[in-house]
Design an enzyme around this catalytic site. Structure first.
Site, PDB file in Angstrom:
ATOM      1  CG  HIS A   1      -7.944   0.034  -5.492  1.00 36.40           C
ATOM      2  ND1 HIS A   1      -8.967   0.722  -4.859  1.00 36.40           N
ATOM      3  CD2 HIS A   1      -6.791   0.414  -4.862  1.00 36.40           C
ATOM      4  CE1 HIS A   1      -8.461   1.474  -3.893  1.00 36.40           C
ATOM      5  NE2 HIS A   1      -7.150   1.313  -3.876  1.00 36.40           N
TER       6      HIS A   1
ATOM      7  CG  ASP B   1      -2.067   0.951   1.120  1.00 35.76           C
ATOM      8  OD1 ASP B   1      -2.234   1.556   0.051  1.00 35.76           O
ATOM      9  OD2 ASP B   1      -2.819   1.088   2.109  1.00 35.76           O
TER      10      ASP B   1
END
Length: 327
Positions: free
Chosen positions: A215, A146
């Site tokens: 995403h 992330d």
């Protein structure tokens, strides 16, 4: 210098604490005094532990701004805008203050958070509290790295800190926070290849995939000239194995909230043929709040503010704490 930013651009750390608070009627003077003392409080707690890299960023929400600050408002400060898609919902939840505490050690985050709450107790209510931790090699609990596309250096400064467009608040920033709860059992039943298509990256190597509707694609925004519009994410995993509760605390800093809001619209409302971000089928947003992060010098001056009307005396935005906000 009044436009010196708070430590928004500090490097990622292994530990964090997120405190979202609402200000009680009459609690404004106590809050202003704490905010003015915040930098000194952080130095006192962290002084003996220079390797701990303790820092804190404070933000003020739209409904509390006029109660705490005598003067103009930041140009783009407004309540978080609720999003209702065909399948998924991004709620707007209460929040007058956020304290984003970071360190290499969780005990330092705990210590500073305790000092803040000792000063504020009786003047605020806790809307949300999350303890975050770094997981493996900077991965979320879904197993993917992330923050890969976070800007750095001058690019980060340009993406995150306000400049001449709002000179009274130069050096400030906007931050949106959301708490997402993951259904890890359902996610982990997916084949890795399907997970990679949803995210848009290889799980093992973190290399980006050209996957329409992923995403990554939905969160990639560009200006008409092709320049990518970026935010600074400091997301942190959190969870409790005993309660089977797992999640990601999303926190995105930006020079304008428009960028983060457009990303969220793509996720929840879709973009073109993509109806929504498929990650939302496994990750549910349970909070949503927008704050303005003033420059450090701005906070230092808050203790000198004249007495302002409290919520009990009436506030144009007082009703905003009652429920979700519409555009």
């Amino acid at each position: 210098m009044r436009d010196l930013p708070q430590p928004v651009l500090s490097p990622l750390t292994a530990a964090s604490l997120f405190l979202v608070l609402t200000v009680d009627p009459g609690g404004e003077p106590v809050v202003r005094e704490l905010l003015a003392d915040l930098a000194g409080l952080q130095r006192s707690v962290g002084f003996g532990y220079p390797d701990g890299r303790l820092s804190v960023v404070a933000g003020i929400g739209s409904t509390a701004w006029d109660r705490l600050v005598d003067g103009p408002r930041p140009a783009q400060l407004h309540p978080f805008r609720e999003l209702r898609g065909a399948r998924h919902h991004a709620p707007a939840t209460p929040g007058d203050l956020i304290f984003h505490i970071r360190a290499t050690r969780q005990d330092l985050c705990f210590s500073l958070g305790s000092e803040i709450m000792t000063r504020l107790r009786g003047s605020v209510a806790v809307a949300d509290e999350v303890t975050g931790f770094s997981y493996l090699d900077q991965r979320d609990l879904l197993g993917f790295v992330d923050g890969t596309e976070n800007p750095v250096g001058q690019e980060a400064t340009g993406a995150v800190l306000i400049g001449i467009e709002d000179p009274a608040f130069a050096g400030g920033s906007y931050v949106i926070v959301q708490k997402y709860m993951h259904d890890l059992d359902a996610w982990n039943r997916l084949p890795v290849e399907r997970q990679e298509q949803i995210i848009g990256r290889r799980k093992l190597t973190n290399t980006e995939l050209d996957t329409p509707g992923s995403h990554v694609v939905l969160n990639t925004l560009t200006d008409p000239d092709g320049t990518e519009r970026r935010i600074l994410r400091d997301n942190m995993p959190f969870g409790s194995p005993g309660r089977s509760e797992f999640g990601t605390y999303f926190i995105g800093y930006a020079r304008t909230p428009d960028v983060t809001e457009e990303m969220l619209r793509h996720m929840f409302l879709g973009d073109g043929p993509t109806s929504h971000d498929r990650i939302l089928d496994f990750s549910t947003a349970v909070t949503g709040t927008l704050f303005f992060v003033p420059p450090a010098g701005f906070l230092d001056d808050l203790a000198d503010e004249d007495e302002l009307p409290t919520e009990s005396q009436g506030s144009a935005d007082a009703g905003d704490l009652k429920g979700p906000q519409a555009d």
